[in-house]
Design a protein around this motif. Structure first.
Motif: not given
Length: 684
Positions: A213-235
């Protein structure tokens, strides 16, 4: 009519034949041109591949965080160029992290040659529709090329260069190497570059320990580091994580049940890290210099190469050193201090304080050169012991004028205190008698002290003048501590060591410089000197108050002071420390400066050694211990009132018993009454 028809038929048949010939001619030509074009394109492609293969790639720039650790693995500092990275090998990452990254960024990464035909077609359609470069085809290799070598501007020239660099990456590196570089280079948001740092930042763990679960979450961030930040935009980040897990399940990398379980897992994020100031900043600066000058590393590699530098420093001891300096200097204006502490048996630097406030002045005074005063005398006396003098060698302690080829020299004792009698070397060390030191210096020859200083690690210029005996030539605390550490280790000199080992970004050890201890002086002479230096901390010695701060400890050393500098250098069997105190601009010391120096040295050594073993100084072979009458210098008898235990180099100890207190043959005791009766009754 029939003839006309007959005449027409051949002509019609000829027309069809001409058309067929024409089409055959042009078809063959077009076929030939097509194959020639294809062959030309293949040749051009081959030449391009060969050209790109022969053309060296620029070295990949992946700045990585260098860590500096103390001897117990505790962090001292982290160095980077603003891109915080923790490098990690591909083989140490969990497979599901790699699969999640490929599912998110480049599903056919291991099948293509750096370019995705589907992605290129999609990008061309979007760009033509928009009339501008609105979208690019981003395989992992293309992203790496862009992040390693290019800016992120959207121009045709940049796209051409990106294509060439992408091809070169595919030609020069394996797929696994490209993927490893990508995972260590890519940005994951919030200042985290590379998967190692991202795992630490978001989940407070090593990347090798990430769950699916953590790996899949991190793998999604580089496409948009701010847009897909789990700390700022968890949904938003959660939706992308689910999409990646579904893609992994469709590709057969995980089961549907595993995907569902990972989607339902509640993720706990680590608290935002607080920037930690460097600990032991003066020592940190010295370590960086040592890595370049002693280990032969490039400075850029040291600061940005993801190195792991394990040092000899003990942060617990370092903290006590900093506290001692602050305790006694915090209210002393611009008065400065330096402290350096070394383990004699190894040369390991255990503590280093280059000043009382690094933020105000990063200048490291451990390497500043100042007059050492009387702390230089043990070096002179060690040379004298090796020249045949003994702890009982006597010189007059009274005002004296010494002639030499440059004129005359008249030293004076502190506060004009003289014994006005011949005193021994041991007395001279305890009381810091200057006349005795100059007498010794001139007797053995002025170059002898210089030669001894060189053997003990002092490289600063030394002038062969009478005042050298009193420390008139400037040296650094760094030089002085290694001289005292060599004395503590019975004459074995070691260049101080700051770095234990260095590992590169791949975890491979870097070969250390070779350095071995050298027996520079006589072990018996060093030990005999050490025993005399113990008297400095005993009643009547110049550092008696320091001795009271370390009761029951085996300590030896020497104080030193001039109008501008105050020193104390000393050691126990397992720790040698030099403290200097003075002003940067060389103005006279205030009253009580020596007391501050002694307090810093004593309180630091007391705290640093608390709970540690308390071994005595162990005599080497070639040393003898005898009872001496210090008043006469002869072997003590049972009648000598102040007999004292002293050590000598074998063969130099006194052999004659004290003539002032000779042995006497005792008269036989008177017989008792019972014995007289027995003699009367039984006879003789």
């Amino acid at each position: 009519m029939g003839d006309d028809i007959d005449r027409m038929l051949p002509r019609e048949t000829g027309s069809h034949s001409v058309d067929f010939d024409r089409w055959w001619f042009w078809g063959a030509r077009i076929f030939r041109w097509t194959w020639m074009g294809i062959a030309g394109l293949l040749c051009l492609a081959l030449v391009t591949v060969l050209y790109l293969k022969s053309r060296p790639l620029p070295p990949p720039e992946i700045p990585m965080t260098t860590k500096i650790l103390d001897i117990h693995g505790r962090p001292i500092d982290q160095l980077d160029s603003g891109e915080h990275r923790e490098p990690i090998r591909l083989g140490k990452l969990p497979p599901h992290l790699i699969q999640a990254t490929l599912a998110a960024e480049d599903q056919r990464f291991f099948q293509h040659w750096g370019f995705s035909a589907k992605g290129i077609a999609r990008a061309i359609w979007v760009n033509l529709r928009e009339g501008r470069l609105a979208q690019g085809a981003s395989t992992i290799t293309q992203q790496l090329a862009r992040n390693l070598y290019l800016t992120h501007d959207r121009t045709w020239s940049r796209k051409v260069r990106e294509a060439m660099l992408t091809a070169q990456l595919e030609l020069h590196y394996s797929k696994k190497e490209i993927l490893e570089m990508y995972l260590n280079k890519i940005y994951y948001g919030h200042g985290a570059y590379g998967i190692g740092r991202a795992a630490r930042l978001y989940f407070g763990k090593d990347a090798k320990d990430l769950t699916l679960a953590e790996s899949a979450m991190l793998a999604g961030i580089p496409r948009g580091p701010r847009w897909f930040s789990p700390l700022e935009y968890p949904d938003r980040a959660k939706s992308r994580q689910k999409m990646i897990l579904d893609a992994m399940a469709r590709q057969g990398k995980i089961s549907r049940q595993e995907a569902a379980a990972a989607k339902s897992q509640t993720l706990t994020y680590a608290p935002p890290p607080k920037p930690a100031p460097a600990r032991a900043p003066y020592f940190r600066d010295y370590v960086l210099k040592a890595a370049v000058q002693q280990w032969g590393l490039d400075e850029h590699e040291v600061r940005n190469g993801g190195l792991k530098i394990t040092t000899t420093l003990d942060l617990s001891i370092q903290q006590k050193a900093e506290q001692a300096v602050q305790r006694y200097l915090s209210n002393q204006g611009d008065l400065q201090a330096a402290l350096v502490s070394v383990e004699p048996a190894t040369g390991y630097i255990k503590a280093m304080v280059g000043g009382k406030d690094y933020r105000q002045s990063p200048y490291n005074r451990v390497f500043g050169k100042r007059q050492p005063g009387s702390t230089f005398k043990p070096i002179l006396y060690l040379a004298a012991l090796q020249d045949g003098l003994t702890p009982l060698t006597r010189f007059e302690s009274r005002p004296t004028v010494f002639p030499y080829e440059g004129g005359t020299y008249e030293p004076s004792n502190y506060h004009d205190r003289y014994a006005y009698r011949p005193i021994t070397m041991q007395e001279a060390i305890a009381t810091s008698d200057n006349v005795y030191a100059v007498s010794t210096h001139l007797l053995i020859g002025r170059n002898q002290a210089i030669q001894m200083a060189r053997l003990l690690g002092i490289v600063s210029p030394l002038q062969p003048v009478p005042s050298l005996a009193l420390g008139s030539s400037a040296v650094s605390p760094y030089e002085m501590v290694q001289a005292y550490a060599a004395i503590a280790d019975n004459g074995r000199h070691r260049t101080p060591v700051a770095i234990l080992r260095i590992e590169d970004a791949r975890g491979e050890p870097i070969d250390p410089p070779q350095a071995a201890p050298v027996q520079q002086t006589s072990a018996p002479a060093s030990f005999v000197l050490t025993k005399m230096m113990e008297t400095v901390f005993q009643p009547g010695g110049t550092a008696n108050r320091v001795g009271q701060m370390l009761p029951y400890r085996s300590i030896a050393g020497k104080t030193g002071s001039t109008h501008w500098d105050s020193w104390l250098s000393g050691f126990t069997p397992n720790l040698a420390t030099t403290v200097w105190l003075g002003y940067d601009k060389g103005k006279p010391l205030p009253d009580g400066a020596s007391r501050l120096t002694h307090n810093i040295w004593g309180s630091y050594m007391r705290d640093a050694l608390r709970g540690k073993p308390n071994p005595p100084f162990q005599p080497p072979s070639g040393v003898v211990k005898v009872q001496v009458d210090p008043a006469t210098g002869y072997l003590a008898t049972s009648r000598c009132p102040r007999a004292r235990e002293m050590f000598f180099i074998a063969g130099t100890e006194p052999r004659q018993t004290c003539p002032n207190h000779p042995f006497t043959t005792p008269s036989p005791p008177s017989p008792s009454l019972l014995e007289r009766l027995k003699k009367w009754w039984f006879g003789s």
